[in-house]
Design a protein around this motif. Structure first.
Motif, short mmCIF file in Angstrom:
data_model
loop_
_atom_site.label_atom_id
_atom_site.label_comp_id
_atom_site.label_asym_id
_atom_site.label_seq_id
_atom_site.Cartn_x
_atom_site.Cartn_y
_atom_site.Cartn_z
N PRO A 59 76.56 16.64 57.12
CA PRO A 59 76.11 18.03 57.30
C PRO A 59 76.97 18.81 58.30
O PRO A 59 77.64 18.25 59.17
CB PRO A 59 74.70 17.85 57.85
CG PRO A 59 74.78 16.57 58.64
CD PRO A 59 75.75 15.69 57.89
N ARG A 61 76.67 22.94 60.36
CA ARG A 61 76.02 24.22 60.50
C ARG A 61 76.68 24.97 61.65
O ARG A 61 77.30 24.38 62.53
CB ARG A 61 74.52 24.07 60.75
CG ARG A 61 74.12 23.33 62.01
CD ARG A 61 72.63 23.11 62.11
NE ARG A 61 71.93 24.37 62.07
CZ ARG A 61 70.75 24.53 61.48
NH1 ARG A 61 70.17 23.52 60.86
NH2 ARG A 61 70.15 25.71 61.49
N ASP A 78 80.16 19.90 47.68
CA ASP A 78 79.20 20.34 48.70
C ASP A 78 77.84 20.64 48.09
O ASP A 78 77.66 20.66 46.86
CB ASP A 78 79.74 21.53 49.50
CG ASP A 78 79.95 22.79 48.68
OD1 ASP A 78 79.11 23.09 47.81
OD2 ASP A 78 80.96 23.48 48.90
N SER A 79 76.89 20.90 48.98
CA SER A 79 75.51 21.13 48.58
C SER A 79 75.29 22.49 47.93
O SER A 79 74.22 22.77 47.41
CB SER A 79 74.60 21.00 49.81
OG SER A 79 75.02 21.86 50.86
N MET A 80 76.34 23.35 47.94
CA MET A 80 76.25 24.64 47.24
C MET A 80 76.70 24.53 45.79
O MET A 80 76.73 25.51 45.06
CB MET A 80 77.10 25.68 47.97
CG MET A 80 76.61 26.03 49.36
SD MET A 80 77.68 27.23 50.23
CE MET A 80 79.05 26.18 50.71
N THR A 94 84.85 26.84 54.25
CA THR A 94 83.41 26.67 54.14
C THR A 94 82.76 27.32 55.34
O THR A 94 83.04 26.96 56.48
CB THR A 94 83.01 25.18 54.09
OG1 THR A 94 83.62 24.56 52.95
CG2 THR A 94 81.51 25.03 54.01
N GLY A 96 79.66 27.39 57.28
CA GLY A 96 78.50 26.51 57.38
C GLY A 96 77.19 27.24 57.57
O GLY A 96 76.17 26.83 57.03
N ILE A 100 75.00 23.32 55.59
CA ILE A 100 75.49 22.79 54.30
C ILE A 100 75.78 21.30 54.50
O ILE A 100 75.77 20.78 55.61
CB ILE A 100 76.77 23.51 53.82
CG1 ILE A 100 77.92 23.40 54.86
CG2 ILE A 100 76.48 24.97 53.53
CD1 ILE A 100 78.90 22.31 54.59
N HIS A 102 78.75 18.42 52.88
CA HIS A 102 79.91 18.29 51.99
C HIS A 102 80.58 16.94 52.20
O HIS A 102 80.31 16.21 53.16
CB HIS A 102 80.90 19.44 52.18
CG HIS A 102 81.69 19.41 53.45
ND1 HIS A 102 82.70 20.31 53.75
CD2 HIS A 102 81.66 18.58 54.53
CE1 HIS A 102 83.23 20.05 54.92
NE2 HIS A 102 82.62 19.00 55.41
N THR A 128 74.42 33.14 56.05
CA THR A 128 74.26 32.47 54.76
C THR A 128 75.52 31.67 54.45
O THR A 128 76.63 32.20 54.55
CB THR A 128 74.04 33.50 53.64
OG1 THR A 128 72.85 34.25 53.92
CG2 THR A 128 73.89 32.81 52.29
N PRO A 129 75.40 30.38 54.11
CA PRO A 129 76.60 29.58 53.83
C PRO A 129 77.43 30.18 52.69
O PRO A 129 76.90 30.82 51.77
CB PRO A 129 76.02 28.22 53.42
CG PRO A 129 74.69 28.17 54.11
CD PRO A 129 74.17 29.57 54.07
N TYR A 131 81.56 29.81 50.47
CA TYR A 131 82.71 28.96 50.11
C TYR A 131 83.80 29.84 49.50
O TYR A 131 83.53 30.67 48.64
CB TYR A 131 82.27 27.90 49.09
CG TYR A 131 83.37 26.95 48.68
CD1 TYR A 131 83.61 25.80 49.41
CD2 TYR A 131 84.15 27.20 47.55
CE1 TYR A 131 84.61 24.91 49.03
CE2 TYR A 131 85.15 26.31 47.17
CZ TYR A 131 85.38 25.17 47.92
OH TYR A 131 86.37 24.31 47.54
#
Length: 277
Positions: A59, A61, A78-80, A94, A96, A100, A102, A128-129, A131
């Motif tokens: 993770p 942030r 990644d989680s997006m 990225t 964060g 997120i 990755h 807001t994350p 990319y």
């Protein structure tokens, strides 16, 4: 301006088998009380990852994280939902923000990947994350300082996920790259600070010569091999970088110039960061 030279040998890091890494700032098990950050810069790791290995999902942030690929291939997930394999000239950003996860992996069966992993502190928490990915050719960077990353809202910056625009960052940081031929020189002119700058009368600059050929400063100076980049200011400050070396520049004023000249025998790959103080 005031120059502070940082030889490659003073960087942290180590050889972990699957990963050979150098840390400009305190990171992981490496702690240097005098080098924990510089302006918004928090991490510059020069990483070489062996084939079929990498960083498992983890993770992040409240950090702007970008990878600048020197050679090889680096696969990102990644989680997006972003899935990307990056090659030389690619940069991946990225943001964060609120959080997120990755992974960064070298899927190539036989070649290591060499890249810079860079973290910067954002100007606002809870973003807001996001990319973003871009590609910059060697020709675009040859004997010039090519702007690669700039603060969101600056001229030429776009929030498009990919494209030919400058890569956006939610941080008061400009990132340039150059492939400097022997005897060639470039000049960087310090740009105005962001509107939110707490110290608009001073800027910070950090320059590093990437370790692409393996020649360190002492070997290059002794044998005349590899790139050597001479950094000078009109105020008389001066230092010379071998591969892996860096210089911290404090007290820069808008419009002042920093000159970079390759006085060595090989092409030098240079990265330059400019930040609000």
């Amino acid at each position: 301006m005031k120059f502070t030279y940082r030889p490659s040998e003073q960087r942290g890091g180590g050889d972990h088998g699957w990963l050979r890494t150098f840390h400009t700032f305190s990171f992981s098990d490496y702690f240097d009380p005098e080098n924990q950050s510089f302006g918004a810069l928090r991490v510059i790791n020069e990483d070489r990852v062996a084939p079929k290995t990498g960083f498992p999902t983890h993770p992040h942030r409240e950090a702007e994280i970008f990878s600048y690929i020197i050679s090889g291939e680096l696969s990102h997930k990644d989680s997006m939902g972003n899935v990307e394999t990056m090659v030389r000239g690619d940069i991946q950003m990225t943001s964060g923000g609120k959080g997120i996860a990755h992974s960064e992996y070298n899927d190539h069966p036989s070649k290591e990947v060499h890249f810079l992993q860079i973290w910067a502190l954002p100007w606002q928490r809870g973003l807001t994350p996001g990319y973003y990915t871009r590609h910059f050719t060697d020709e675009e960077k040859k004997d010039t300082l090519k702007l690669i990353v700039a603060p969101l809202g600056a001229e030429g910056v776009s929030e498009e996920r990919e494209g030919k625009s400058v890569t956006p960052i939610h941080s008061p940081l400009h990132f340039y790259a150059s492939l400097l031929s022997p005897s060639a020189s470039v000049t960087h002119t310090i740009v105005p600070p962001t509107a939110a700058s707490q110290n608009p009368n001073e800027k910070l600059v950090y320059v590093q010569l990437v370790q692409t050929s393996g020649f360190n400063t002492s070997a290059a100076k002794k044998d005349g091999k590899g790139p050597l980049v001479k950094i000078t200011s009109k105020g008389g400050e001066e230092t010379t970088l071998g591969e892996g070396d860096g210089v911290f520049i404090r007290g820069g004023k808008v419009g002042e110039e920093v000159r970079l000249e390759n006085v060595g025998a090989g092409r030098g790959e240079i990265v330059l960061f400019e930040m609000d103080a």
